[in-house]
Enzyme design. Structure first.
Site, PDB file in Angstrom:
ATOM      1  N   ASP A 195      25.144 -13.209  46.584  1.00 42.06           N
ATOM      2  CA  ASP A 195      25.400 -13.216  45.139  1.00 42.06           C
ATOM      3  C   ASP A 195      26.894 -13.279  44.824  1.00 42.06           C
ATOM      4  O   ASP A 195      27.737 -12.955  45.666  1.00 42.06           O
ATOM      5  CB  ASP A 195      24.759 -11.992  44.460  1.00 42.06           C
ATOM      6  N   GLU A 243      24.711  -7.569  46.089  1.00 45.77           N
ATOM      7  CA  GLU A 243      25.798  -6.718  46.569  1.00 45.77           C
ATOM      8  C   GLU A 243      26.690  -6.293  45.403  1.00 45.77           C
ATOM      9  O   GLU A 243      27.087  -5.138  45.276  1.00 45.77           O
ATOM     10  CB  GLU A 243      26.648  -7.454  47.613  1.00 45.77           C
ATOM     11  N   HIS A 294      36.523 -12.513  42.400  1.00 42.52           N
ATOM     12  CA  HIS A 294      36.127 -12.139  41.028  1.00 42.52           C
ATOM     13  C   HIS A 294      37.013 -12.769  39.961  1.00 42.52           C
ATOM     14  O   HIS A 294      36.826 -12.513  38.781  1.00 42.52           O
ATOM     15  CB  HIS A 294      36.104 -10.610  40.827  1.00 42.52           C
TER      16      HIS A 294
HETATM   17 ZN   LIG Z   1      31.965  -9.514  48.185  1.00 44.35          ZN
END
Ligand SMILES: [Zn+2]
Length: 385
Positions: free
Chosen positions: A75, A137, A359
């Site tokens: 993910d 995760e 991210h």
């Molecule tokens: Zn990661």
């Protein structure tokens, strides 16, 4: 085609599956399963309860304990409100960097591991190599936990796990855990003029927070000798205390949102134990003496185990040999590593790309990092025969 080119093509394919944690990862898992099956890897797909997501666990070599696990999560985090220079779900190369959501966190490692599978498949493997790809995760390691349960059920016991989170190929042998809770206090409302006729939920919440502060001090004394963490002990943070309506009303409800980041599992057990005793023997009896339905309920928001540094760590020794690294680090971010460690494996985190890019918009992994990762996985061959 070189394995690097092959990896690049596969990574491009993996990036095109938008496996944001809120959505299904099944298409990507199927794609990986097809790739692995094609070179003779025995693949198992283990679905979650709703059947919308799955873990992949695959094995090459003899069916026995003591294998090496290459693990990654399938993910990715959302791209909402992020300003990307190109389509995040279409991998694009610019100046030796491969851009796309999940390139470094952490489909790069998955692509490298799967691209190496045909090479491993040609060896006379004495030691099994496993591929473990998980879901969810980024939202609490739920996939890895389910994977661990299945491995336990099936009595599959690998010895070593390499978690390919982006560490710039540095070897990470420790990170703190992250446990988050919301503790709810259910009291009894009443008029402020008669405090004895109500159960003041805010006051009990305050006593609970005082206990947290006390435990916070205890934990400093419990710091392991030579701890490499910063700070070296387990921390507790009270993030929010919410409750009450007005000056003259006894609040019937309150809640405390808090977290702890354990450097060792025994600290987490200690804190939970002390809190349980404090509530069961002090707070709850006092609350229920006034109102039998009064209660304290702790909701677990997430409990991600840390990776506890161990003197004896075969994964560390192995990966140091494979990469030629002469040192290791600890990091402040969490991974699934603790879940594998809890299964009795020795574990390190080591993978291509930097957590700096994870991210964020324009996430990338550099070709150089991918080449280093493939180099490590290539050298692993000699340890499997
Ligand atoms: Zn990661």
């Amino acid at each position: 085609m070189s394995v690097l080119e092959d990896t690049k093509i596969l990574l491009g394919e993996l990036i095109s599956f938008p496996t944001v944690s809120s959505d299904s990862n099944l298409d990507m898992i199927k794609h990986l399963a097809d790739r692995l099956s094609a070179c003779g890897v025995e693949v198992e797909i283990w679905h979650n309860e709703t059947g919308t997501k799955a873990n992949l666990f695959a094995t090459l070599g003899p069916k026995r304990d003591g294998g090496i696990v290459l693990s990654g999560h399938s993910d990715v985090v959302p791209v909402t409100d992020q300003d990307w220079s190109s389509d995040p779900f279409k991998m694009e190369e610019r100046g030796g960097k491969w851009y796309g959501r999940g390139t470094c966190d952490m489909k790069g490692f998955i692509a490298a591991a799967v691209a190496m599978a045909p090479n491993y498949a040609q060896l006379d493997l004495q030691r099994p190599v496993h591929f473990a790809f998980t879901y969810d995760e980024e939202v609490g390691c739920f996939g890895a936990r389910a994977l661990a349960d299945t491995l336990r059920e099936k009595d599959i016991n690998p010895a070593v796990a390499i978690i390919g989170e982006p560490t710039s190929m540095r070897i990470i042998e420790g990170h703190k855990g992250c446990y988050e809770y919301t503790t709810h206090f259910i009291g009894l409302e009443g008029h402020g003029s008669g405090p004895d006729r109500g159960v003041n939920a805010v006051e009990y919440a305050v006593r609970y927070v005082s206990k947290l502060l006390e435990l916070k001090m205890d934990l400093q004394q419990r710091a392991p000798a030579n701890s490499r963490f910063e700070p070296p002990w387990t921390t507790i943070n009270t993030g929010a205390l919410v409750g009450g309506v007005a000056h003259n009303v006894i609040p019937g409800k309150a809640r405390v949102e808090w977290e702890m980041r354990p450097v060792q599992k025994s600290d987490a057990d200690y804190v939970k134990d002390e809190l349980h005793k404090f509530c069961a023997h002090k707070l709850i009896p006092a609350m229920q003496a006034v109102h039998p339905d009064a209660a304290i309920e702790t909701e677990v928001i997430g409990e991600v185990d840390g990776l506890e540094p161990m003197d004896d760590n075969k994964a560390r020794d192995l990966v140091m040999e494979l990469t030629g690294a002469n040192g290791t680090d600890v990091v402040p971010f969490g991974t699934e590593a603790g879940i594998f460690q809890d299964l009795g494996m020795s574990v390190v985190v080591c993978g291509p790309g930097s957590i700096e890019q994870a991210h964020k918009p324009d996430e990338y992994v550099s070709e150089d990092q991918m080449a280093q990762c493939l180099d490590m996985l290539g050298r692993l061959s000699a340890k499997l025969i």
